[in-house]
Motif scaffolding. Sequence first.
Motif, PDB file in Angstrom:
ATOM      1  N   PRO A   1       0.747  -1.205   0.142  1.00  0.00           N
ATOM      2  CA  PRO A   1       0.038   0.134  -0.041  1.00  0.00           C
ATOM      3  C   PRO A   1       0.933   1.525  -0.051  1.00  0.00           C
ATOM      4  CG  PRO A   1      -0.710  -1.572   1.738  1.00  0.00           C
ATOM      5  CD  PRO A   1       0.698  -2.030   1.202  1.00  0.00           C
ATOM      6  N   LEU A   2       0.723   2.368  -0.937  1.00  0.00           N
ATOM      7  CA  LEU A   2       1.197   3.394  -0.795  1.00  0.00           C
ATOM      8  C   LEU A   2       1.209   4.183   0.349  1.00  0.00           C
ATOM      9  CD1 LEU A   2      -0.075   5.109  -4.272  1.00  0.00           C
ATOM     10  CD2 LEU A   2       2.179   4.190  -3.753  1.00  0.00           C
ATOM     11  N   GLU A   3       0.180   3.955   1.263  1.00  0.00           N
ATOM     12  CA  GLU A   3       0.151   4.575   2.601  1.00  0.00           C
ATOM     13  C   GLU A   3       1.019   3.866   3.536  1.00  0.00           C
ATOM     14  OE1 GLU A   3      -4.152   3.208   3.930  1.00  0.00           O
ATOM     15  OE2 GLU A   3      -3.964   5.241   2.358  1.00  0.00           O
ATOM     16  N   GLY A   4       1.347   2.771   2.958  1.00  0.00           N
ATOM     17  CA  GLY A   4       2.117   1.952   4.102  1.00  0.00           C
ATOM     18  C   GLY A   4       3.768   2.007   3.656  1.00  0.00           C
ATOM     19  N   LEU A   5       4.136   2.778   2.759  1.00  0.00           N
ATOM     20  CA  LEU A   5       5.728   2.685   2.280  1.00  0.00           C
ATOM     21  C   LEU A   5       6.627   3.139   3.390  1.00  0.00           C
ATOM     22  CD1 LEU A   5       5.482   4.042  -1.150  1.00  0.00           C
ATOM     23  CD2 LEU A   5       5.886   1.729  -0.573  1.00  0.00           C
ATOM     24  N   ASP A   6       6.220   3.714   4.499  1.00  0.00           N
ATOM     25  CA  ASP A   6       7.052   3.885   5.540  1.00  0.00           C
ATOM     26  C   ASP A   6       7.326   3.038   6.443  1.00  0.00           C
ATOM     27  OD1 ASP A   6       4.470   4.158   6.622  1.00  0.00           O
ATOM     28  OD2 ASP A   6       4.802   5.694   8.026  1.00  0.00           O
ATOM     29  N   GLN A   7       6.617   1.689   6.149  1.00  0.00           N
ATOM     30  CA  GLN A   7       6.698   0.442   6.811  1.00  0.00           C
ATOM     31  C   GLN A   7       7.652  -0.439   6.372  1.00  0.00           C
ATOM     32  OE1 GLN A   7       4.792  -0.119   9.835  1.00  0.00           O
ATOM     33  NE2 GLN A   7       4.084   2.152   9.550  1.00  0.00           N
ATOM     34  N   VAL A   8       8.205  -0.269   5.146  1.00  0.00           N
ATOM     35  CA  VAL A   8       9.296  -1.126   4.485  1.00  0.00           C
ATOM     36  C   VAL A   8      10.587  -0.469   4.106  1.00  0.00           C
ATOM     37  CG1 VAL A   8       7.481  -2.447   3.312  1.00  0.00           C
ATOM     38  CG2 VAL A   8       8.357  -0.532   2.145  1.00  0.00           C
ATOM     39  N   ASP A   9      11.548  -1.003   4.069  1.00  0.00           N
ATOM     40  CA  ASP A   9      13.188  -0.604   3.714  1.00  0.00           C
ATOM     41  C   ASP A   9      13.254  -0.682   2.348  1.00  0.00           C
ATOM     42  OD1 ASP A   9      15.584   0.091   4.025  1.00  0.00           O
ATOM     43  OD2 ASP A   9      16.364  -1.904   4.549  1.00  0.00           O
ATOM     44  N   LEU A  10      12.545   0.696   2.043  1.00  0.00           N
ATOM     45  CA  LEU A  10      12.674   0.986   0.403  1.00  0.00           C
ATOM     46  C   LEU A  10      13.771   1.760   0.052  1.00  0.00           C
ATOM     47  CD1 LEU A  10      10.949   0.942  -2.190  1.00  0.00           C
ATOM     48  CD2 LEU A  10       9.774   2.889  -1.590  1.00  0.00           C
ATOM     49  N   HIS A  11      14.398   1.344  -0.947  1.00  0.00           N
ATOM     50  CA  HIS A  11      15.508   2.283  -1.385  1.00  0.00           C
ATOM     51  C   HIS A  11      15.547   2.390  -2.896  1.00  0.00           C
ATOM     52  CE1 HIS A  11      18.233   1.690   2.046  1.00  0.00           C
ATOM     53  NE2 HIS A  11      17.578   0.731   2.184  1.00  0.00           N
TER      54      HIS A  11
ATOM     55  N   ARG B   1       9.976   6.922  -1.189  1.00  0.00           N
ATOM     56  CA  ARG B   1       8.862   7.018   0.062  1.00  0.00           C
ATOM     57  C   ARG B   1       7.848   8.185  -0.389  1.00  0.00           C
ATOM     58  NH1 ARG B   1      12.337   5.350   4.254  1.00  0.00           N
ATOM     59  NH2 ARG B   1      12.346   3.264   4.083  1.00  0.00           N
ATOM     60  N   ALA B   2       8.558   9.427  -0.278  1.00  0.00           N
ATOM     61  CA  ALA B   2       7.677  10.529  -0.547  1.00  0.00           C
ATOM     62  C   ALA B   2       7.198  10.918  -2.164  1.00  0.00           C
ATOM     63  CB  ALA B   2       8.583  11.729  -0.122  1.00  0.00           C
ATOM     64  N   SER B   3       8.228  10.593  -3.049  1.00  0.00           N
ATOM     65  CA  SER B   3       7.668  10.675  -4.328  1.00  0.00           C
ATOM     66  C   SER B   3       6.787   9.755  -4.807  1.00  0.00           C
ATOM     67  CB  SER B   3       8.922  10.652  -5.533  1.00  0.00           C
ATOM     68  OG  SER B   3       9.620   9.583  -5.381  1.00  0.00           O
ATOM     69  N   LEU B   4       6.687   8.519  -4.296  1.00  0.00           N
ATOM     70  CA  LEU B   4       5.375   7.590  -4.817  1.00  0.00           C
ATOM     71  C   LEU B   4       4.071   7.999  -4.347  1.00  0.00           C
ATOM     72  CD1 LEU B   4       7.313   4.275  -4.631  1.00  0.00           C
ATOM     73  CD2 LEU B   4       6.853   5.548  -6.698  1.00  0.00           C
ATOM     74  N   GLN B   5       4.040   8.600  -3.189  1.00  0.00           N
ATOM     75  CA  GLN B   5       3.003   9.261  -2.743  1.00  0.00           C
ATOM     76  C   GLN B   5       2.111  10.282  -3.458  1.00  0.00           C
ATOM     77  OE1 GLN B   5       4.153   9.127   1.613  1.00  0.00           O
ATOM     78  NE2 GLN B   5       3.360   6.698   1.683  1.00  0.00           N
TER      79      GLN B   5
END
Length: 154
Positions: free
Chosen positions: A123-133, A138-142
Amino acid sequence: MDVVFQTEQAVFNYRVAGIWIENGHVLLHRDVNESNWSLPGGRVSIAEDSQSSLRREFREELGIDIQIDRMSLVIENFFEYRERDFHEIGFYYDVTAKKNFASFDEKPFYGIEGERLIFQWIPLEGLDQVDLHPVCLRASLQKSQPHIQHFVVK
């Protein structure tokens, strides 16, 4: 041959990735031996344009043909991985499947290459829950922007 080369100072990598958003979720993947997630894609081959490369990567990893809508992000990413410095240039495109993709499910799944990569709709609103690189994703996808965004991540 991929556009990647090693020097004494760092490894240079030219990468493309697809931003595929469905039902408020974005498709991510990770290596089974890693904890960090990224957008699906891969390295560009010598004499291959970035869009052709991205289409090839989606066919190899998921067995699907994609429609490339537009370039969304250019990211200059500087990072350390396995005790090596990397300098990566990444082109990120908004994509969709040309045909219905039957695997929209929030559960993790493997691609057609076997059990090396795990894919998951996050979920886009849950991106802060994953270790995304890279972390700027995180911010730009939302927040979709009408123009190409450029990031330098150090």
